[in-house]
Design an enzyme around this catalytic site. Structure first.
Site, mmCIF file in Angstrom:
data_model
loop_
_atom_site.group_PDB
_atom_site.id
_atom_site.type_symbol
_atom_site.label_atom_id
_atom_site.label_comp_id
_atom_site.label_asym_id
_atom_site.label_seq_id
_atom_site.Cartn_x
_atom_site.Cartn_y
_atom_site.Cartn_z
ATOM 1 N N GLY A 229 0.790 -1.232 0.000
ATOM 2 C CA GLY A 229 0.000 0.000 0.000
ATOM 3 C C GLY A 229 0.813 1.267 0.000
ATOM 4 C CE LYS A 230 2.862 3.341 4.694
ATOM 5 N NZ LYS A 230 2.215 4.503 5.259
#
Ligand code: GLU
Ligand code: ZN
Length: 294
Positions: A229-230
């Site tokens: 998700g980063k």
């Protein structure tokens, strides 16, 4: 077990959609609160309009609903709490605990992320400057319910920003003010925030606020070592996949949902998970294989 004194919270930042990693964190905080018979609050950390993704706030609430989360009371929006943050910054300045910093990003290069203290004694006027909190030369320890003993010298990051040059308030400040204001007793969140916790403990101490218990859930590591998700801009979590993704999130948290839940509705998965929640089973690290992501 019931403990009506328990107050937990989930505090998403609307810079993107919820991804699988944030689902794992939300689920852990929700189950820990509900299993204890406590409240679960939702706080939108919309402190940074330039970084906000249009539509993310509504999408986050929608996903939580689709996945069977039920929060208590109204959502708290940090964008409506600016006066409270301003009052705290004012207080810290008056007590000599914070100061104006005029350093440009360029001036701060080459210090390995640690503020070198350039403006500490400069006495700059406050107009259009960042405001930093003076940190003492000491080490903070706390015992995390999953990660165990964690300690960090505050000087590792140096004096940190509580209000940015553009007037926006920093996460570290807002999170401490709001956790106390909402009466949060238990912070359950992703391990990416483990090394923010000592700064938050320091702020709590300065402001005379109670210290919550902490539980940092493992980050989901992808095979290439990236945090989920980063780097990748994730699409929204699909509503039709709610039950299977909840089951995967449960497994990532070390829980053992029975196979019979495979064709269940999200609310049924949640009902099972609240009853059977065992925080002691959460692993310190989770790999993608354990979470069985597609
Ligand atoms: N808003 C933060 C995030 O989405 C979480 C803050 C917290 O749980 O303390 O990463
Ligand atoms: Zn400076």
């Amino acid at each position: 077990m019931t403990d009506s004194a328990y107050i937990g919270r989930f505090a998403p930042t609307p810079s993107g959609y919820l991804h699988f990693g944030s689902l794992v964190a939300a689920l852990a905080s929700y189950l820990d609160a509900r299993h204890a018979g406590g409240q679960w609050l939702l706080r939108m950390e919309d402190l940074d309009p330039p970084r906000e993704m249009p539509g993310a706030q509504a999408a986050i609430l929608r996903t939580l609903e689709d996945y069977g989360f039920e929060w208590d009371g109204q959502v708290l929006y940090q964008s409506q709490r600016l006066a409270a943050y301003a009052a705290v910054v004012e207080q810290l300045l008056e007590r000599g605990l914070a100061y104006a910093c005029t350093c440009s990003r360029k001036q701060l290069e080459g210090h390995a992320g640690r503020y070198p203290g350039t403006c500490r004694a400069a006495g700059h006027a406050l107009q259009g400057t960042a405001i930093r909190l003076r940190v003492p030369d000491c080490t903070y320890h706390f015992t995390d319910r999953v990660q165990g003993m964690f300690s960090q010298a505050l000087q590792e990051a140096g004096d940190f920003i509580i209000r940015r040059r553009d007037g926006l308030f920093a996460y570290q400040l807002a999170v401490v003010v709001d956790d106390a204001w909402q009466g949060v007793t238990d912070v359950v969140r992703g391990a990416d925030l483990l090394d923010s916790t000592p700064r938050q403990l320091y702020l709590q101490q300065l402001l005379g606020l109670p210290q919550p218990r902490y539980l940092h859930v493992p980050l989901i590591i992808q095979p290439d070592g990236q945090k989920l998700g980063k780097r990748y801009r994730s699409p929204p979590l699909p509503a039709q996949q709610a039950a299977p993704l909840l089951l995967r999130a449960l497994r990532a948290l070390g829980q053992q949902p029975p196979g019979a839940l495979h064709d269940a509705m999200p609310h049924e998965v949640m009902r099972w998970a609240i009853t059977h929640w065992q925080a002691a089973r959460i692993p310190r690290c989770a790999s993608l294989a354990e979470a069985q992501l597609p």
